[in-house]
Design an enzyme around this catalytic site. Sequence first.
Site, short mmCIF file in Angstrom:
data_model
loop_
_atom_site.label_atom_id
_atom_site.label_comp_id
_atom_site.label_asym_id
_atom_site.label_seq_id
_atom_site.Cartn_x
_atom_site.Cartn_y
_atom_site.Cartn_z
N CYS A 191 -8.23 4.90 9.07
CA CYS A 191 -6.88 4.35 9.20
C CYS A 191 -6.47 3.34 8.13
O CYS A 191 -5.40 3.45 7.54
CB CYS A 191 -6.71 3.73 10.58
SG CYS A 191 -8.11 2.78 11.14
N HIS A 226 -3.26 -3.24 11.12
CA HIS A 226 -4.60 -2.95 10.61
C HIS A 226 -4.71 -3.08 9.09
O HIS A 226 -5.45 -2.33 8.44
CB HIS A 226 -5.06 -1.56 11.05
CG HIS A 226 -6.57 -1.49 11.21
ND1 HIS A 226 -7.23 -0.31 11.44
CD2 HIS A 226 -7.52 -2.46 11.15
CE1 HIS A 226 -8.52 -0.55 11.52
NE2 HIS A 226 -8.72 -1.85 11.35
#
Length: 390
Positions: A101, A156
Site C-alpha cells: 500500500c 499511510h
Amino acid sequence: MKFKIALLLAGIIWGCLFLIKLQYHRRTTLRVLQNHDNSLQYIFETLPQNTQKRPHILFIVADDLGFNDVGYHGSEIKTPNIDKLALSGVRLENYYVQPVCTPTRGQLLSGRYQIHTGLHWVLWPSTRSGLPLDNPTIADKLRAAGYSTHMIGKWHLGFYKPDFLPINRGFDTFFGFLSGHSDYYTHETGNWWGKFMTGYDLMDNDQPANITRYNGSYSTHLFASKAKDIIWGHNYEKPMFIYLSFQAVHAPLQVPENYMKQYANITDIKRRQFAGMVTCMDDAIGSIVDALKKRELWKDTLLIFSTDNGANPNAGGSNWPLKGAKGSYWEGGIRAVGFVYSLLLKMKNGYVSKSLMHVTDWFPTLLNLAKGDLNGTKMLDGYNQWKTIK
C-alpha cells in the site's frame, strides 16, 4: 537479523529492476500509441476543444482488492455498482500498481517512483519518515488550479510530524486514519504485536476525531457518509477533488452480518467474510454515485477506481488467474483492478483499454484535465494517459 536485512535489500533491488523494466516498456508503448492513436479512440468522441469546464474528480481506492474480487472479472462476489460503472466506462486491463500500500499511495500522490520518495515498503506507525515534503502532491497542484480538495479514509504516508498530515499536504479537509489498518468498528489500532502503536486512529482534519461519536460505526459506511456530506455541501462554483481511500477490504475481516449472510454458499469462512466486505463497499460506492446525481454533479464528474495492490489470499482475497499475491512482483501482486467512468467521455459502449498504465500516471493525467501546471514539481515518472483513456 542479517537474513531480514538481506531479504529487504533483495526486495528493494527487485523493485528497482521492475521499475526499470516498466519504464522501458512504457516508453515503447507510448511510441506505439503515438503512431496508432486513432485506433484507440474510434469508439469515443473527444471533449470539445473550447470547453472551459473542468471535471469534478472522485478517486476511489480499494485496499487489498484482488483481480478475482469483482463481478465483471467473473468473481462469485456481487459488485453490481462497480460492474455497471466499469462495463459502461473504460476498463484498464493493463494497469499496474506497487505490491503493497504505501509505495502505491506515495506514487499516486506524487507521480514519482519509490526510488525518489524512499517509500519502498509498508510504512510502520513508528517510522520517522513519510511522503517527502520537497515536492507537491496532486492535491497541492489541484488546489492551486482552483479545486476544493478532500481526503477520506486511509493515509499511510507518514504522520510523525504535523507537516506530514494530509491537511498539510494539499487537502482542504481530511477524515480518516493515519496508519495501515485498524478495527472497522472501534477504530482502534494495535495490530502490530503491541510494539509500535496502540490506541484510537481516527482523525478529523489535524485533530483526533470524537471517538465516542464514531465508535461502533463501520468504517465503510462512515467514510461513504463523509463523502456524501462533502458532496451535499460543495460549492457549485468550484471543481471538486475527493480522494476516497477505503479501509475495505483490508484485514481484519469484519463486516455487518447482513452482508455475510448473502454468501452462505461460500464454505471458506474467510472468503465469505471478505465477499461481504466487498459487497458492502460496492453498496457504499453506489450510494455516493446516487448523491452526486441528486446534487446534479454526476454529469460533470470523472470517477476513477483503483486497488492499491493485489489481494492477500490468507485474508480471503483472490487474484485468480494471476500468479502471486500482495507483497510480490508477480502479476497477482501488482496488476490492478481499475477503471474510469464519466459521462464526459461520451461513449456509446464500454471499452477495454489494453494500453500499459501505471499508478504514477494519474498525477500528470489529472493535472492535465484540471488545466493545472507543473510549476514547482520535480521530474515526474508518470505520463499523461488521457488520450489512451478517452
